[in-house]
Design a protein around this motif. Structure first.
Motif, PDB file in Angstrom:
ATOM      1  N   ASP A 140       0.822  -1.217   0.000  1.00  0.00           N
ATOM      2  CA  ASP A 140       0.000   0.000   0.000  1.00  0.00           C
ATOM      3  C   ASP A 140       0.856   1.266   0.000  1.00  0.00           C
ATOM      4  O   ASP A 140       0.383   2.320  -0.395  1.00  0.00           O
ATOM      5  CB  ASP A 140      -0.947   0.026   1.210  1.00  0.00           C
ATOM      6  N   GLY A 141       2.103   1.145   0.425  1.00  0.00           N
ATOM      7  CA  GLY A 141       3.007   2.288   0.454  1.00  0.00           C
ATOM      8  C   GLY A 141       3.684   2.564  -0.881  1.00  0.00           C
ATOM      9  O   GLY A 141       4.437   3.527  -1.009  1.00  0.00           O
ATOM     10  N   LEU A 142       3.417   1.724  -1.873  1.00  0.00           N
ATOM     11  CA  LEU A 142       4.016   1.905  -3.196  1.00  0.00           C
ATOM     12  C   LEU A 142       3.071   2.683  -4.099  1.00  0.00           C
ATOM     13  O   LEU A 142       1.858   2.713  -3.877  1.00  0.00           O
ATOM     14  CB  LEU A 142       4.294   0.539  -3.841  1.00  0.00           C
ATOM     15  N   THR A 143       3.639   3.266  -5.144  1.00  0.00           N
ATOM     16  CA  THR A 143       2.798   3.911  -6.157  1.00  0.00           C
ATOM     17  C   THR A 143       2.025   2.823  -6.885  1.00  0.00           C
ATOM     18  O   THR A 143       2.406   1.641  -6.840  1.00  0.00           O
ATOM     19  CB  THR A 143       3.646   4.688  -7.185  1.00  0.00           C
ATOM     20  N   GLU A 144       0.976   3.183  -7.594  1.00  0.00           N
ATOM     21  CA  GLU A 144       0.170   2.186  -8.307  1.00  0.00           C
ATOM     22  C   GLU A 144       1.007   1.430  -9.330  1.00  0.00           C
ATOM     23  O   GLU A 144       0.906   0.211  -9.451  1.00  0.00           O
ATOM     24  CB  GLU A 144      -1.034   2.841  -8.997  1.00  0.00           C
ATOM     25  N   ASN A 145       1.875   2.147 -10.059  1.00  0.00           N
ATOM     26  CA  ASN A 145       2.729   1.484 -11.066  1.00  0.00           C
ATOM     27  C   ASN A 145       3.645   0.454 -10.432  1.00  0.00           C
ATOM     28  O   ASN A 145       3.816  -0.648 -10.947  1.00  0.00           O
ATOM     29  CB  ASN A 145       3.571   2.513 -11.826  1.00  0.00           C
ATOM     30  N   HIS A 146       4.262   0.812  -9.304  1.00  0.00           N
ATOM     31  CA  HIS A 146       5.185  -0.105  -8.639  1.00  0.00           C
ATOM     32  C   HIS A 146       4.432  -1.282  -8.019  1.00  0.00           C
ATOM     33  O   HIS A 146       4.878  -2.426  -8.103  1.00  0.00           O
ATOM     34  CB  HIS A 146       6.003   0.623  -7.578  1.00  0.00           C
ATOM     35  N   ARG A 147       3.305  -1.019  -7.406  1.00  0.00           N
ATOM     36  CA  ARG A 147       2.498  -2.081  -6.785  1.00  0.00           C
ATOM     37  C   ARG A 147       2.053  -3.094  -7.848  1.00  0.00           C
ATOM     38  O   ARG A 147       2.158  -4.295  -7.666  1.00  0.00           O
ATOM     39  CB  ARG A 147       1.283  -1.465  -6.075  1.00  0.00           C
ATOM     40  N   GLU A 148       1.601  -2.585  -8.980  1.00  0.00           N
ATOM     41  CA  GLU A 148       1.130  -3.444 -10.060  1.00  0.00           C
ATOM     42  C   GLU A 148       2.257  -4.350 -10.575  1.00  0.00           C
ATOM     43  O   GLU A 148       2.054  -5.555 -10.768  1.00  0.00           O
ATOM     44  CB  GLU A 148       0.601  -2.566 -11.190  1.00  0.00           C
ATOM     45  N   ILE A 149       3.433  -3.784 -10.762  1.00  0.00           N
ATOM     46  CA  ILE A 149       4.586  -4.552 -11.244  1.00  0.00           C
ATOM     47  C   ILE A 149       4.956  -5.649 -10.246  1.00  0.00           C
ATOM     48  O   ILE A 149       5.211  -6.792 -10.626  1.00  0.00           O
ATOM     49  CB  ILE A 149       5.803  -3.616 -11.478  1.00  0.00           C
ATOM     50  N   SER A 176      13.224  -1.483 -14.442  1.00  0.00           N
ATOM     51  CA  SER A 176      13.463  -0.291 -13.648  1.00  0.00           C
ATOM     52  C   SER A 176      12.434  -0.153 -12.528  1.00  0.00           C
ATOM     53  O   SER A 176      12.780   0.107 -11.371  1.00  0.00           O
ATOM     54  CB  SER A 176      13.427   0.940 -14.558  1.00  0.00           C
ATOM     55  N   ARG A 177      11.162  -0.337 -12.874  1.00  0.00           N
ATOM     56  CA  ARG A 177      10.103  -0.234 -11.861  1.00  0.00           C
ATOM     57  C   ARG A 177      10.241  -1.332 -10.810  1.00  0.00           C
ATOM     58  O   ARG A 177      10.006  -1.097  -9.623  1.00  0.00           O
ATOM     59  CB  ARG A 177       8.725  -0.314 -12.520  1.00  0.00           C
ATOM     60  N   LEU A 178      10.596  -2.533 -11.248  1.00  0.00           N
ATOM     61  CA  LEU A 178      10.789  -3.627 -10.294  1.00  0.00           C
ATOM     62  C   LEU A 178      11.910  -3.305  -9.311  1.00  0.00           C
ATOM     63  O   LEU A 178      11.777  -3.529  -8.104  1.00  0.00           O
ATOM     64  CB  LEU A 178      11.123  -4.931 -11.025  1.00  0.00           C
ATOM     65  N   PHE A 179      13.021  -2.788  -9.834  1.00  0.00           N
ATOM     66  CA  PHE A 179      14.155  -2.447  -8.972  1.00  0.00           C
ATOM     67  C   PHE A 179      13.739  -1.395  -7.943  1.00  0.00           C
ATOM     68  O   PHE A 179      13.969  -1.561  -6.748  1.00  0.00           O
ATOM     69  CB  PHE A 179      15.333  -1.931  -9.820  1.00  0.00           C
ATOM     70  N   ARG A 180      13.105  -0.339  -8.416  1.00  0.00           N
ATOM     71  CA  ARG A 180      12.682   0.732  -7.504  1.00  0.00           C
ATOM     72  C   ARG A 180      11.645   0.244  -6.499  1.00  0.00           C
ATOM     73  O   ARG A 180      11.676   0.605  -5.328  1.00  0.00           O
ATOM     74  CB  ARG A 180      12.141   1.914  -8.304  1.00  0.00           C
ATOM     75  N   ALA A 181      10.721  -0.590  -6.970  1.00  0.00           N
ATOM     76  CA  ALA A 181       9.678  -1.111  -6.080  1.00  0.00           C
ATOM     77  C   ALA A 181      10.278  -2.007  -4.999  1.00  0.00           C
ATOM     78  O   ALA A 181       9.892  -1.918  -3.833  1.00  0.00           O
ATOM     79  CB  ALA A 181       8.636  -1.885  -6.886  1.00  0.00           C
TER      80      ALA A 181
END
Length: 196
Positions: A140-149, A176-181
């Motif tokens: 829940d603390g992630l952005t929608e894009n990161h949570r989805e990935i 990139s999104r996976l790494f950041r997430a």
């Protein structure tokens, strides 16, 4: 990004009743939908084909509610997940296991089968529940894009290439999104829950 816009545009036209747009939408997404259905049916091609048909029926019925507020790929993915879950629930309700053993002559015997208890102990169940709650709270603390990935990769088991196909983004963007997430999740879990 252009492909996502094209699919969203087609979906909006189909939502307005344009059957040609719906046919094009099916054509553009059929490979992705079939691959997701194949994965969710454990590789059974016949079941994946049936599930794909169910998905497109659900898509047709749901399209009037599509407003383009999220990407069409994300919206379609949710329909696929819901259809796969519905199918799994129906299949689970229909399965039964017989515990009566047959003798060598084919008649039912009075022997009892020993079944190994694989249920977690109460302590294990509590710990697993706490871990699950911590992970979902961290998500829940992630952005929608990161949570989805993260959900697509680690909960649904899709490869980077499949995620790129589902979301209509480059594989590099997925990585990139996976790494950041993962970095963000790690920080959230270490900070708030003592998982470090």
């Amino acid at each position: 990004m252009e492909e996502r816009d094209k699919l969203t545009e087609l979906a909006l036209k189909a939502a307005a009743g344009d059957e040609a747009a719906f046919e094009e939408l099916v054509y553009q997404t059929e490979r992705t939908v079939y691959n997701m259905a194949l994965r969710s049916t454990g590789g059974n091609e016949h079941d994946a084909s049936d599930l794909s048909q169910e998905i497109y029926i659900k898509l047709w019925r749901s399209l009037p509610g599509f407003r383009g507020e999220s990407s069409f790929g994300t919206w379609l993915y949710r329909i696929v997940q819901n259809a796969a879950a519905d199918r799994a629930r129906k299949a689970a309700r229909g399965r039964t296991v017989s515990l009566t053993l047959e003798g060598e002559d084919g008649e039912e015997g009075r022997e009892e089968a020993e079944i190994c208890d694989t249920a977690p102990t109460p302590e294990e169940a509590v710990l697993e529940d706490e871990r699950s709650k911590a992970v979902y709270a961290a998500l829940d603390g992630l952005t929608e894009n990161h949570r989805e990935i993260v959900i697509l990769r680690y909960m649904d088991g899709f490869s980077v290439m499949e995620i790129a196909d589902i979301l209509n983004i480059d594989e590099g963007t997925v990585k990139s999104r996976l790494f950041r997430a993962r970095e963000k999740l790690k920080k959230i879990l270490e900070k708030g829950n003592g998982f470090g």
